[in-house]
Design a protein around this motif. Structure first.
Motif, mmCIF file in Angstrom:
data_model
loop_
_atom_site.group_PDB
_atom_site.id
_atom_site.type_symbol
_atom_site.label_atom_id
_atom_site.label_comp_id
_atom_site.label_asym_id
_atom_site.label_seq_id
_atom_site.Cartn_x
_atom_site.Cartn_y
_atom_site.Cartn_z
ATOM 1 N N CYS A 154 0.979 -1.266 0.031
ATOM 2 C CA CYS A 154 0.032 0.032 -0.004
ATOM 3 C C CYS A 154 0.840 1.421 -0.048
ATOM 4 O O CYS A 154 0.947 2.139 -0.827
ATOM 5 C CB CYS A 154 -0.876 -0.069 1.274
ATOM 6 N N TYR A 155 1.723 1.174 1.018
ATOM 7 C CA TYR A 155 2.396 2.669 0.989
ATOM 8 C C TYR A 155 3.660 2.772 -0.006
ATOM 9 O O TYR A 155 3.819 3.956 -0.802
ATOM 10 C CB TYR A 155 3.522 2.464 2.256
ATOM 11 N N MET A 156 4.203 1.500 -0.533
ATOM 12 C CA MET A 156 5.164 1.434 -1.667
ATOM 13 C C MET A 156 4.376 1.894 -3.037
ATOM 14 O O MET A 156 5.158 2.837 -3.591
ATOM 15 C CB MET A 156 5.820 0.010 -1.902
ATOM 16 N N VAL A 157 3.400 1.551 -3.309
ATOM 17 C CA VAL A 157 2.771 2.015 -4.759
ATOM 18 C C VAL A 157 2.149 3.335 -4.442
ATOM 19 O O VAL A 157 2.318 4.207 -5.339
ATOM 20 C CB VAL A 157 1.712 0.986 -4.909
ATOM 21 N N GLU A 158 1.431 3.666 -3.201
ATOM 22 C CA GLU A 158 0.888 4.994 -3.029
ATOM 23 C C GLU A 158 2.039 5.860 -2.985
ATOM 24 O O GLU A 158 1.929 7.075 -3.378
ATOM 25 C CB GLU A 158 -0.094 5.013 -1.856
ATOM 26 N N GLY A 159 2.997 5.839 -2.387
ATOM 27 C CA GLY A 159 4.109 6.687 -2.206
ATOM 28 C C GLY A 159 4.221 7.354 -0.964
ATOM 29 O O GLY A 159 4.924 8.305 -0.628
ATOM 30 N N GLU A 160 2.857 7.290 -0.247
ATOM 31 C CA GLU A 160 2.689 8.089 0.990
ATOM 32 C C GLU A 160 1.510 7.550 1.778
ATOM 33 O O GLU A 160 0.717 6.679 0.944
ATOM 34 C CB GLU A 160 2.443 9.736 0.809
ATOM 35 N N SER A 162 -2.598 7.333 3.186
ATOM 36 C CA SER A 162 -3.649 7.621 2.470
ATOM 37 C C SER A 162 -4.895 7.235 3.155
ATOM 38 O O SER A 162 -4.708 6.141 3.763
ATOM 39 C CB SER A 162 -3.472 6.911 0.875
ATOM 40 N N ARG A 163 -6.043 7.445 2.807
ATOM 41 C CA ARG A 163 -7.389 7.358 3.512
ATOM 42 C C ARG A 163 -7.642 5.867 2.826
ATOM 43 O O ARG A 163 -8.194 5.061 3.730
ATOM 44 C CB ARG A 163 -8.283 8.278 3.289
ATOM 45 N N ASP A 164 -7.656 5.770 1.420
ATOM 46 C CA ASP A 164 -8.082 4.547 0.944
ATOM 47 C C ASP A 164 -6.904 3.606 0.054
ATOM 48 O O ASP A 164 -7.419 2.800 -0.370
ATOM 49 C CB ASP A 164 -9.188 4.774 0.109
ATOM 50 N N PHE A 165 -5.846 4.323 -0.235
ATOM 51 C CA PHE A 165 -4.796 3.508 -1.057
ATOM 52 C C PHE A 165 -5.431 3.284 -2.127
ATOM 53 O O PHE A 165 -5.202 2.207 -2.626
ATOM 54 C CB PHE A 165 -4.064 2.399 -0.215
ATOM 55 N N ALA A 166 -6.103 4.263 -2.835
ATOM 56 C CA ALA A 166 -6.677 3.778 -3.997
ATOM 57 C C ALA A 166 -5.753 3.497 -5.302
ATOM 58 O O ALA A 166 -6.114 2.732 -6.087
ATOM 59 C CB ALA A 166 -7.719 5.016 -4.694
ATOM 60 N N THR A 167 -4.552 4.018 -5.319
ATOM 61 C CA THR A 167 -3.524 3.652 -6.452
ATOM 62 C C THR A 167 -2.959 2.282 -6.158
ATOM 63 O O THR A 167 -2.852 1.527 -7.186
ATOM 64 C CB THR A 167 -2.191 4.687 -6.360
ATOM 65 N N ALA A 168 -2.853 1.841 -4.923
ATOM 66 C CA ALA A 168 -2.237 0.353 -4.417
ATOM 67 C C ALA A 168 -3.565 -0.484 -4.899
ATOM 68 O O ALA A 168 -3.159 -1.530 -5.695
ATOM 69 C CB ALA A 168 -2.078 0.358 -3.057
ATOM 70 N N LYS A 169 -4.719 -0.164 -4.562
ATOM 71 C CA LYS A 169 -5.953 -0.893 -5.086
ATOM 72 C C LYS A 169 -5.963 -1.105 -6.606
ATOM 73 O O LYS A 169 -6.276 -2.221 -6.894
ATOM 74 C CB LYS A 169 -7.076 -0.558 -4.330
#
Ligand code: CP3
Length: 356
Positions: A154-160, A162-169
């Motif tokens: 989650c953190y690695m893909v999002e880069g920071e 997040s409330r929902d980690f939408a980029t990672a999902k």
């Protein structure tokens, strides 16, 4: 290293053996709510400088034990040490969450990642474990920890944060094969990291799957649970970890407790959104449970804190295998005196429960 433990309540409870009083520790027990923590952090200059200095990491690990009658110490470090060692460039902006200079987005990004070397790139963590074990001198057991593969992804893909980690999902939906390659690399890294911590002296191991609850049931099984199972299986197959109890904590995933038992873990962490008695009945006493007071209760008066401690202890009842904790980490504005009220009440009320 082989000093016998003076207080083994935590390890006994994790094995579901009888204890004289319910063991208690608090997630984030070393942290910003303690003025002495803020002073040491200021001396170190930054959070990472503190985590990377084994003597200072030991100092802050022991700070809450000087104040409270806690039954465990937890290594002072962070879950994001693994992605940092993989070269993502971790920083914590003052008063803000974590940030990675080089987030993971493409197949090339994922394929560049390797399992970090535990005794070079992450040596500072193992050195901290060794120093803390020496300084604890058997007072209480030391818990080592890691983030779960899913939560690290989650953190690695999002880069920071997040409330929902939408980029990672989105990666899970758009390119599941890529997500699985990343999660497999992370599962192998997490396993090696926990094995190295146990070899250095950690006596129990906890996996924080903080963002497991963001996934629907099918996605949770595919992207989170599967890799938690891979990690527990790797730990069971290693001489350093086969007898070390593993606590899995998937926040917001109470619907999956029964499936999580099948990983072979010793204990499950539970957040405050489930009655701990219901959770115990759901898992049929097959694992220990750790939890589950709402951390916001620590902002209430001592009387309310005592009443809510009684509620959790009454709900678990006079049954083996309870480790008292909050359902998530203690927050920075909490009055340390309130943590003392909590810890003392867990011991005194659980003794009373056993006597009745
Ligand atoms: O529990 C302990 O006392 C041991 C130390 C510990 C820290 N982080 C120290 C820390 C542990 C076990 C963690 C785990 C961790 N880190 C998790 C999983 C547990 C959870 O809370 O869900 C997560 C998601 C992280 C990632 C992380 N680290 C964030 C989002 C932040 C910034 C926000 C925040 O809570 O402060 C951190 C920084 C961090 N890790 C701090 C501490 C004491 C605060 C840094 C500071 O001093 O400013």
């Amino acid at each position: 290293m082989d000093t016998p433990l003076k207080n083994d309540r935590l390890l006994r409870a994790l094995r579901r053996e009888p204890v004289d009083a319910t063991p208690v520790w608090v997630m984030r027990q070393a942290g910003r709510y303690l003025p002495e923590y803020r002073a040491t952090r200021a001396k170190a200059g930054s959070f990472m400088a503190l985590a990377q200095n084994p003597e200072l990491a030991c100092e802050v690990t022991l700070q809450p034990l000087e104040r409270f009658d806690l039954d465990a110490a937890i290594l002072f470090s962070d879950i994001l040490t693994i992605p940092d060692a993989m070269g993502l460039g971790l920083s914590f902006a003052q008063g803000e969450g974590p940030q990675f200079a080089r987030p993971v987005r493409t197949r090339a990004d994922v394929e560049r990642l390797g399992v970090p070397d535990m005794e070079t790139e992450l040596r500072y963590v193992m050195d901290a474990v060794r120093v803390i074990r020496r300084e604890l001198a058997g007072r209480v057991p030391l818990i080592g920890f890691s983030g779960s593969p899913w939560t690290l992804a989650c953190y690695m893909v999002e880069g920071e944060g997040s409330r929902d980690f939408a980029t990672a999902k989105a990666m899970c939906w758009n390119d599941p094969a890529l997500a699985h390659t990343l999660l497999d690399t992370l599962a192998r890294s997490v396993s090696a990291y926990l094995i190295a911590q146990a070899a250095a002296g950690a006596q129990a191991l906890m996996v924080f799957d903080t963002w497991g609850g963001l996934l629907g049931p099918t996605a949770f099984r595919e992207f989170s649970l599967r890799y938690l199972s891979q990690v527990v299986a790797a730990l069971k197959a290693n001489v350093h970890t086969r007898d070390v109890p593993v606590i899995l904590f998937s926040k917001g995933a109470n619907a999956h407790l029964v499936e999580m038992v099948d990983t072979g873990c010793a204990a499950l962490g539970v957040d405050w959104t489930i009655d701990i008695g219901d959770a115990r009945r759901a898992v049929h006493g097959k694992v220990a449970l750790q939890g589950n007071l709402d951390p916001a209760v620590l902002r209430a008066s001592p009387d309310v804190i005592r009443r809510e401690v009684h509620r959790v202890l009454d709900s678990y009842g006079n049954n083996p295998g309870h480790v008292f904790n909050l359902g998530h980490g203690v927050t920075p504005e909490v009055d340390p005196e309130h943590v003392k009220v909590l810890v003392d009440e867990v011991h005194s009320f659980s003794r009373l429960l056993r006597a009745t």
